[in-house]
Design a protein around this motif. Structure first.
Motif, mmCIF file in Angstrom:
data_model
loop_
_atom_site.group_PDB
_atom_site.id
_atom_site.type_symbol
_atom_site.label_atom_id
_atom_site.label_comp_id
_atom_site.label_asym_id
_atom_site.label_seq_id
_atom_site.Cartn_x
_atom_site.Cartn_y
_atom_site.Cartn_z
ATOM 1 N N ILE A 28 0.830 -1.172 0.113
ATOM 2 C CA ILE A 28 0.108 0.069 -0.121
ATOM 3 C C ILE A 28 0.817 1.287 -0.135
ATOM 4 O O ILE A 28 0.628 2.157 -0.778
ATOM 5 C CB ILE A 28 -0.975 -0.035 1.321
ATOM 6 N N LEU A 59 -5.322 7.024 4.778
ATOM 7 C CA LEU A 59 -5.024 7.081 3.094
ATOM 8 C C LEU A 59 -3.680 7.884 3.007
ATOM 9 O O LEU A 59 -3.165 7.899 1.827
ATOM 10 C CB LEU A 59 -6.375 7.898 2.419
ATOM 11 N N LEU A 62 -1.109 5.793 1.505
ATOM 12 C CA LEU A 62 -1.110 5.140 0.150
ATOM 13 C C LEU A 62 0.031 5.863 -0.640
ATOM 14 O O LEU A 62 0.162 7.012 -0.684
ATOM 15 C CB LEU A 62 -2.379 5.523 -0.278
ATOM 16 N N CYS A 70 -7.256 3.628 -7.483
ATOM 17 C CA CYS A 70 -7.762 2.716 -6.574
ATOM 18 C C CYS A 70 -8.988 3.223 -5.838
ATOM 19 O O CYS A 70 -9.439 4.398 -5.757
ATOM 20 C CB CYS A 70 -6.481 2.614 -5.332
ATOM 21 N N LYS A 72 -10.669 4.052 -2.770
ATOM 22 C CA LYS A 72 -10.155 4.404 -1.414
ATOM 23 C C LYS A 72 -10.794 3.480 -0.071
ATOM 24 O O LYS A 72 -9.877 3.297 0.733
ATOM 25 C CB LYS A 72 -10.255 5.625 -1.067
ATOM 26 N N GLU A 74 -11.390 0.535 -0.081
ATOM 27 C CA GLU A 74 -10.891 -0.796 -0.367
ATOM 28 C C GLU A 74 -9.423 -0.686 0.258
ATOM 29 O O GLU A 74 -8.742 -1.350 0.979
ATOM 30 C CB GLU A 74 -10.744 -1.412 -1.681
ATOM 31 N N VAL A 75 -8.621 0.645 0.256
ATOM 32 C CA VAL A 75 -7.203 0.663 0.492
ATOM 33 C C VAL A 75 -7.449 1.020 2.263
ATOM 34 O O VAL A 75 -6.667 0.291 2.851
ATOM 35 C CB VAL A 75 -6.782 2.082 -0.034
ATOM 36 N N CYS A 78 -7.835 -2.714 3.519
ATOM 37 C CA CYS A 78 -6.506 -3.219 3.354
ATOM 38 C C CYS A 78 -5.728 -2.744 4.736
ATOM 39 O O CYS A 78 -4.922 -3.637 5.110
ATOM 40 C CB CYS A 78 -5.844 -3.112 1.989
#
Length: 150
Positions: A28, A59, A62, A70, A72, A74-75, A78
C-alpha cells in the motif's frame, strides 16, 4: 519477523499472519518496513501506519502513484486488515482464513486494530571501527549482541 520469533525464537501459528500484514502495508505504501524513516522521527513502517491510522489519516499511507487508480474504501480496509495482522499478541491476530474473508468483503464490520508490535524503536548502531567499548544498543535500553567471527 513476528515479535514472538524475534523475542523468543518461537514461531506461532500466526507468525505468517504477521508477515502478511507487513507485506500488505508495504504494498500500500510503496515502502519497505525496514529502513523506513518519516520526518524527524525514526519510525518503521508499522509505527508510521499506526500513527496515521490513529489520527484518522490512513489514506496518507497510500503510495501517491496509486492514489488515482484505487478505490479508497478498499485501501482503508486493506490498511485495517494489515494492522490487525501485525498486532503484538498472536492471539489478537486474525487467522489467515479470516484475513481472506475480511479482504474478500464477506466480513461487513472489521475489528478495530490494537497498537502493533515493533512500533517506534529508534536504533543506534555503531560500526566495528567505533572507539567506544560499549556494546551496540537500542535506545530503549535493550542490548543488541552482534556475533563476530575470528
Amino acid at each position: 519477523m513476528s515479535p514472538e520469533y524475534a523475542s523468543d525464537g518461537l514461531f506461532s501459528m500466526k507468525s505468517d499472519v504477521f508477515s502478511f500484514g507487513i507485506i500488505v502495508l508495504e504494498i500500500i505504501s510503496g515502502k519497505r518496513n525496514t529502513g523506513f524513516y518519516q520526518s524527524t522521527e525514526a519510525l518503521n513502517l508499522l509505527g508510521y501506519a499506526w500513527r496515521l491510522w490513529s489520527e484518522n489519516k490512513a489514506l496518507d499511507l497510500l503510495d501517491p502513484m496509486m492514489l488515482e487508480f484505487c478505490e479508497k474504501s478498499e485501501v482503508v480496509k486493506c490498511i485495517n486488515v494489515g494492522l490487525l495482522c501485525v498486532e503484538e499478541d498472536p492471539i489478537d491476530r486474525p487467522t489467515m482464513s479470516n484475513v481472506v474473508l475480511m479482504l474478500s468483503g464477506e466480513t461487513t464490520v472489521l475489528p478495530v486494530p490494537k497498537q502493533p508490535a515493533f512500533l517506534m524503536r529508534k536504533c543506534v548502531f555503531r560500526t566495528s571501527s567505533s572507539t567506544s567499548n560499549k556494546p551496540d544498543s537500542i535506545s530503549n535500553e535493550l542490548t543488541l549482541s552482534v556475533p563476530q567471527g575470528q
